[in-house]
Scaffold this motif. Structure first.
Motif, PDB file in Angstrom:
ATOM      1  N   GLY A  49      30.149  28.289 -34.409  1.00 40.86           N
ATOM      2  CA  GLY A  49      31.538  28.609 -34.699  1.00 40.86           C
ATOM      3  C   GLY A  49      32.111  29.477 -33.654  1.00 40.86           C
ATOM      4  N   ALA A  50      33.023  29.142 -32.719  1.00 39.74           N
ATOM      5  CA  ALA A  50      33.078  29.890 -31.437  1.00 39.74           C
ATOM      6  C   ALA A  50      34.539  30.379 -31.664  1.00 39.74           C
ATOM      7  CB  ALA A  50      33.208  29.186 -30.225  1.00 39.74           C
ATOM      8  N   GLY A  51      34.801  31.185 -32.688  1.00 41.75           N
ATOM      9  CA  GLY A  51      36.000  31.785 -32.828  1.00 41.75           C
ATOM     10  C   GLY A  51      35.917  33.518 -32.571  1.00 41.75           C
ATOM     11  N   LEU A  52      36.910  34.212 -32.958  1.00 47.34           N
ATOM     12  CA  LEU A  52      36.614  35.584 -33.229  1.00 47.34           C
ATOM     13  C   LEU A  52      35.402  36.283 -33.582  1.00 47.34           C
ATOM     14  CD1 LEU A  52      37.836  38.714 -32.247  1.00 47.34           C
ATOM     15  CD2 LEU A  52      39.072  38.410 -34.468  1.00 47.34           C
ATOM     16  N   ALA A  53      34.937  35.669 -34.562  1.00 49.01           N
ATOM     17  CA  ALA A  53      33.671  36.143 -35.453  1.00 49.01           C
ATOM     18  C   ALA A  53      32.630  35.781 -34.628  1.00 49.01           C
ATOM     19  CB  ALA A  53      33.641  35.741 -36.914  1.00 49.01           C
ATOM     20  N   GLY A  54      32.384  34.663 -33.990  1.00 47.68           N
ATOM     21  CA  GLY A  54      31.256  34.219 -33.240  1.00 47.68           C
ATOM     22  C   GLY A  54      31.338  35.157 -32.014  1.00 47.68           C
ATOM     23  N   ALA A  55      32.252  35.368 -31.452  1.00 46.63           N
ATOM     24  CA  ALA A  55      32.332  35.735 -30.116  1.00 46.63           C
ATOM     25  C   ALA A  55      32.149  37.493 -30.127  1.00 46.63           C
ATOM     26  CB  ALA A  55      33.569  35.712 -29.343  1.00 46.63           C
ATOM     27  N   THR A  56      32.730  37.876 -31.078  1.00 48.11           N
ATOM     28  CA  THR A  56      32.330  39.376 -31.422  1.00 48.11           C
ATOM     29  C   THR A  56      30.919  39.765 -31.903  1.00 48.11           C
ATOM     30  OG1 THR A  56      34.635  39.704 -32.163  1.00 48.11           O
ATOM     31  CG2 THR A  56      33.116  41.475 -32.497  1.00 48.11           C
ATOM     32  N   VAL A 112      21.013  33.657 -26.437  1.00 55.64           N
ATOM     33  CA  VAL A 112      22.095  33.558 -27.584  1.00 55.64           C
ATOM     34  C   VAL A 112      22.990  32.339 -27.234  1.00 55.64           C
ATOM     35  CG1 VAL A 112      24.468  34.802 -28.278  1.00 55.64           C
ATOM     36  CG2 VAL A 112      22.342  36.197 -27.753  1.00 55.64           C
ATOM     37  N   VAL A 113      23.058  31.507 -28.110  1.00 57.09           N
ATOM     38  CA  VAL A 113      23.736  30.468 -27.870  1.00 57.09           C
ATOM     39  C   VAL A 113      25.052  30.183 -28.838  1.00 57.09           C
ATOM     40  CG1 VAL A 113      24.015  27.861 -27.828  1.00 57.09           C
ATOM     41  CG2 VAL A 113      21.816  29.014 -27.353  1.00 57.09           C
ATOM     42  N   LEU A 114      26.243  30.106 -28.400  1.00 58.50           N
ATOM     43  CA  LEU A 114      27.407  30.271 -29.161  1.00 58.50           C
ATOM     44  C   LEU A 114      28.073  28.671 -29.061  1.00 58.50           C
ATOM     45  CD1 LEU A 114      29.603  31.663 -30.672  1.00 58.50           C
ATOM     46  CD2 LEU A 114      30.656  32.520 -28.433  1.00 58.50           C
ATOM     47  N   ILE A 115      28.051  28.101 -30.207  1.00 59.11           N
ATOM     48  CA  ILE A 115      28.500  26.698 -30.236  1.00 59.11           C
ATOM     49  C   ILE A 115      30.104  26.598 -30.886  1.00 59.11           C
ATOM     50  CG2 ILE A 115      27.930  24.212 -30.871  1.00 59.11           C
ATOM     51  CD1 ILE A 115      25.143  25.369 -31.020  1.00 59.11           C
ATOM     52  N   GLY A 116      31.038  25.876 -30.281  1.00 69.08           N
ATOM     53  CA  GLY A 116      32.359  25.666 -30.726  1.00 69.08           C
ATOM     54  C   GLY A 116      32.612  24.230 -30.642  1.00 69.08           C
ATOM     55  N   GLU A 117      33.642  23.855 -31.532  1.00 70.41           N
ATOM     56  CA  GLU A 117      34.060  22.189 -31.469  1.00 70.41           C
ATOM     57  C   GLU A 117      35.427  22.202 -30.394  1.00 70.41           C
ATOM     58  OE1 GLU A 117      33.381  20.668 -36.096  1.00 70.41           O
ATOM     59  OE2 GLU A 117      35.262  20.872 -35.391  1.00 70.41           O
ATOM     60  N   GLU A 118      36.153  23.397 -30.490  1.00 67.86           N
ATOM     61  CA  GLU A 118      37.095  23.311 -29.743  1.00 67.86           C
ATOM     62  C   GLU A 118      36.773  23.266 -28.374  1.00 67.86           C
ATOM     63  OE1 GLU A 118      40.753  25.378 -31.208  1.00 67.86           O
ATOM     64  OE2 GLU A 118      39.491  25.945 -32.821  1.00 67.86           O
ATOM     65  N   THR A 119      37.635  22.970 -27.326  1.00 67.06           N
ATOM     66  CA  THR A 119      37.456  23.101 -25.809  1.00 67.06           C
ATOM     67  C   THR A 119      37.736  24.632 -24.941  1.00 67.06           C
ATOM     68  OG1 THR A 119      39.252  21.964 -25.336  1.00 67.06           O
ATOM     69  CG2 THR A 119      37.458  20.528 -25.682  1.00 67.06           C
ATOM     70  N   ASP A 120      38.586  24.900 -25.980  1.00 70.88           N
ATOM     71  CA  ASP A 120      38.734  26.485 -25.193  1.00 70.88           C
ATOM     72  C   ASP A 120      37.895  27.357 -25.854  1.00 70.88           C
ATOM     73  OD1 ASP A 120      41.583  26.433 -24.194  1.00 70.88           O
ATOM     74  OD2 ASP A 120      42.197  25.380 -26.382  1.00 70.88           O
ATOM     75  N   PRO A 121      37.536  28.537 -24.776  1.00 67.73           N
ATOM     76  CA  PRO A 121      36.787  29.617 -25.198  1.00 67.73           C
ATOM     77  C   PRO A 121      37.403  30.269 -26.508  1.00 67.73           C
ATOM     78  CG  PRO A 121      38.008  30.034 -23.361  1.00 67.73           C
ATOM     79  CD  PRO A 121      38.343  28.747 -23.590  1.00 67.73           C
ATOM     80  N   PRO A 122      36.590  31.109 -27.215  1.00 62.42           N
ATOM     81  CA  PRO A 122      36.943  31.772 -28.189  1.00 62.42           C
ATOM     82  C   PRO A 122      38.285  32.591 -27.979  1.00 62.42           C
ATOM     83  CG  PRO A 122      34.581  32.117 -28.175  1.00 62.42           C
ATOM     84  CD  PRO A 122      35.187  31.237 -26.635  1.00 62.42           C
ATOM     85  N   TYR A 123      39.204  32.290 -29.147  1.00 62.28           N
ATOM     86  CA  TYR A 123      40.393  32.972 -29.160  1.00 62.28           C
ATOM     87  C   TYR A 123      40.763  33.649 -30.406  1.00 62.28           C
ATOM     88  CZ  TYR A 123      41.826  28.582 -31.005  1.00 62.28           C
ATOM     89  OH  TYR A 123      42.044  27.743 -32.082  1.00 62.28           O
ATOM     90  N   GLU A 124      41.719  34.584 -30.358  1.00 61.90           N
ATOM     91  CA  GLU A 124      42.326  35.330 -31.553  1.00 61.90           C
ATOM     92  C   GLU A 124      43.368  34.342 -32.208  1.00 61.90           C
ATOM     93  OE1 GLU A 124      42.323  39.414 -31.659  1.00 61.90           O
ATOM     94  OE2 GLU A 124      41.552  39.716 -29.707  1.00 61.90           O
ATOM     95  N   ARG A 125      43.423  34.285 -33.491  1.00 67.60           N
ATOM     96  CA  ARG A 125      44.377  33.393 -34.161  1.00 67.60           C
ATOM     97  C   ARG A 125      45.802  34.054 -34.359  1.00 67.60           C
ATOM     98  NH1 ARG A 125      41.945  28.940 -35.327  1.00 67.60           N
ATOM     99  NH2 ARG A 125      39.835  28.655 -35.479  1.00 67.60           N
ATOM    100  N   PRO A 126      46.003  35.535 -34.710  1.00 64.65           N
ATOM    101  CA  PRO A 126      47.006  35.990 -34.767  1.00 64.65           C
ATOM    102  C   PRO A 126      48.324  35.709 -34.031  1.00 64.65           C
ATOM    103  CG  PRO A 126      45.574  37.554 -35.571  1.00 64.65           C
ATOM    104  CD  PRO A 126      44.783  36.435 -34.804  1.00 64.65           C
ATOM    105  N   PRO A 127      48.020  35.611 -32.636  1.00 68.02           N
ATOM    106  CA  PRO A 127      48.969  35.398 -31.638  1.00 68.02           C
ATOM    107  C   PRO A 127      49.811  34.044 -31.769  1.00 68.02           C
ATOM    108  CG  PRO A 127      47.326  36.425 -30.336  1.00 68.02           C
ATOM    109  CD  PRO A 127      46.945  36.301 -32.050  1.00 68.02           C
ATOM    110  N   LEU A 128      48.913  33.161 -32.454  1.00 68.67           N
ATOM    111  CA  LEU A 128      49.376  31.673 -32.575  1.00 68.67           C
ATOM    112  C   LEU A 128      50.785  31.423 -33.394  1.00 68.67           C
ATOM    113  CD1 LEU A 128      46.134  29.658 -32.975  1.00 68.67           C
ATOM    114  CD2 LEU A 128      46.875  30.878 -31.099  1.00 68.67           C
ATOM    115  N   SER A 129      50.867  32.526 -34.411  1.00 67.77           N
ATOM    116  CA  SER A 129      52.067  32.661 -35.200  1.00 67.77           C
ATOM    117  C   SER A 129      52.894  33.872 -34.793  1.00 67.77           C
ATOM    118  CB  SER A 129      51.644  32.644 -36.752  1.00 67.77           C
ATOM    119  OG  SER A 129      50.922  33.601 -36.877  1.00 67.77           O
ATOM    120  N   LYS A 130      52.649  34.462 -33.771  1.00 71.46           N
ATOM    121  CA  LYS A 130      53.383  35.717 -33.579  1.00 71.46           C
ATOM    122  C   LYS A 130      53.668  35.808 -31.923  1.00 71.46           C
ATOM    123  CE  LYS A 130      50.987  38.684 -36.992  1.00 71.46           C
ATOM    124  NZ  LYS A 130      50.212  37.974 -37.394  1.00 71.46           N
TER     125      LYS A 130
END
Length: 410
Positions: free
Chosen positions: A10-17, A31-49
């Motif tokens: 899970g390569a979101g905010l929690a995984g990256a942190t 350390v291996v960080l695996i995510g389904e999305e092609t983007d690097p880990p990002y924060e979600r609040p800006p997506l609706s702000k």
């Protein structure tokens, strides 16, 4: 086994942190960080702000610059799906069939939008906002649409409505409850948000049920309600909540109870497997109950505790839930936790009409939660008042002439 990596799925905010914390705590192993999305880990609040409103660029949403992971010796694998977990064998299986052993495993798989099972939504006419690409598509739509219908008056629905109004779009919000966020905030504060949106031109219809998203193919033309009325729209956004991504944990035999069940150390029901963020239903030692929190601050602060627990430290997560929202000219921060109907009093400090006030939720005189609106530098004090667990003089609590800090001294 000793040479196997710490794996984070899970390569979101929690995984990256969590990965960042492992390095900050001196862990030098793989350390291996695996995510389904092609983007690097990002924060979600800006997506609706800010990002949705064009106030921030794409790179500003990323938790770290792209090069940071290689610089820290973190093996970031994006666009990679995990298809299975074998806790007994300490292995994860990737979608291509390959397997990766782990010494410790952290699940930060997050949540997915709750899908509406109505005609039109099933065929793809409605848009969901959860991923960076979703926000990109809605931004493009905002440039051409003149009217939008939003199904759901939760936080995402209301924030998206505010962004659409800022873009000059006519907005109708369709909410099944009597008021938006009624179960979360109660009548008094939910009405304040309702009035805010109506003052800003949103057509808000409450107590309605959607029957169909009308249109042709995947193009929406509006929403049909069960009362027979039709809301015309150039596009439809669905904000019907989220559900935790527990399928990998379920298949692995981990304990599931409204998310992945974990203790205060973020440890699951199986050795060497941990979980954090939206997907984790964690025991909260202060609130004395399990709690799954779907907000940015939880992912940010819970994952370092999980990382330290993976390292064998005696770390426990006891921060009070916190979330924030920005809508029009109001910025709000909420600290604490209340169950629907779990409080007997809501009081205000300051005047709502001034745009600067604090709402407090209490039970038998004990403070459970507080939401400060356009009022700053008070969240730590609110949290401290909640943590005392003592009854509070409501008269002094609501009197702006009494510093909140003074209530800690009484």
């Amino acid at each position: 086994m000793p040479d196997d990596p710490f794996v984070i799925v899970g390569a979101g905010l929690a995984g990256a942190t969590a990965a960042q914390t492992l390095r900050e705590e001196g862990f030098t192993g793989r350390v291996v960080l695996i995510g389904e999305e092609t983007d690097p880990p990002y924060e979600r609040p800006p997506l609706s702000k800010d990002y949705l409103m064009g106030r921030a660029d794409r790179d500003a949403t990323f938790v770290h610059p792209r090069h940071w992971y290689a610089d820290q010796g973190i093996d970031l694998r994006t666009g990679v799906a995990v298809s299975g977990i074998d806790p007994a064998g300490h292995e994860v299986t990737l979608a291509d069939g390959s397997q990766l052993g782990y010494r410790k495993l952290l699940l930060t798989t997050g949540s997915s939008p709750r899908r509406l099972d109505i005609p039109g939504a099933v065929s793809g006419r409605g848009r969901y906002l959860r991923r960076l690409d979703d926000s990109d598509r809605i931004k493009v739509m905002f440039r051409t649409a003149s009217r939008v219908a939003i199904i759901g008056g939760g936080w995402i629905g209301l924030e998206t409505a505010a962004a659409a109004r800022a873009a000059g779009i006519e907005v109708t919000v369709l909410e099944a409850g009597g008021l938006p966020l009624l179960r979360v905030l109660g009548v008094q504060v939910a009405q304040i948000l309702t009035d805010l949106h109506r003052r800003n031109g949103v057509h808000l219809r409450c107590g309605v049920q959607t029957a169909e998203i009308t249109g042709e193919g995947d193009h929406a033309t509006g929403v049909q309600l069960t009362d027979g009325s039709h809301i015309p729209a150039d596009d439809v956004i669905i904000g019907a909540g989220i559900t935790p991504n527990t399928h990998l944990a379920e298949q692995a035999g981990l304990k599931i109870d409204n998310g992945i069940w974990v203790d205060e150390h973020l440890h699951t029901s199986h050795d060497d497997v941990y979980a954090a963020g939206d997907v984790a239903n964690a025991y909260h030692p202060l609130l004395r109950r399990h709690l799954r929190v779907e907000h940015w601050a939880n992912a940010l602060h819970q994952s370092p505790v999980a990382a330290r627990s993976m390292l064998g430290q005696d770390a426990a997560y006891d921060r009070l839930p916190y979330f924030f929202t920005d809508q029009y000219d109001l910025s709000m921060e909420y600290t604490g936790y209340t169950q629907p109907g779990g409080y007997d009093q809501v009081v205000l400090r300051g005047e709502v009409g001034s745009g600067e006030f604090i709402a407090f939720w209490l039970q038998r005189g004990r403070l459970l939660a507080g939401m400060n609106v356009n009022t700053w530098d008070v969240t730590d004090t609110i949290a401290a008042l909640i943590k005392t667990g003592e009854t509070i003089d409501v008269g002094r609590l609501t009197d702006p002439r009494t510093p909140l800090e003074a209530l800690l001294e009484s």
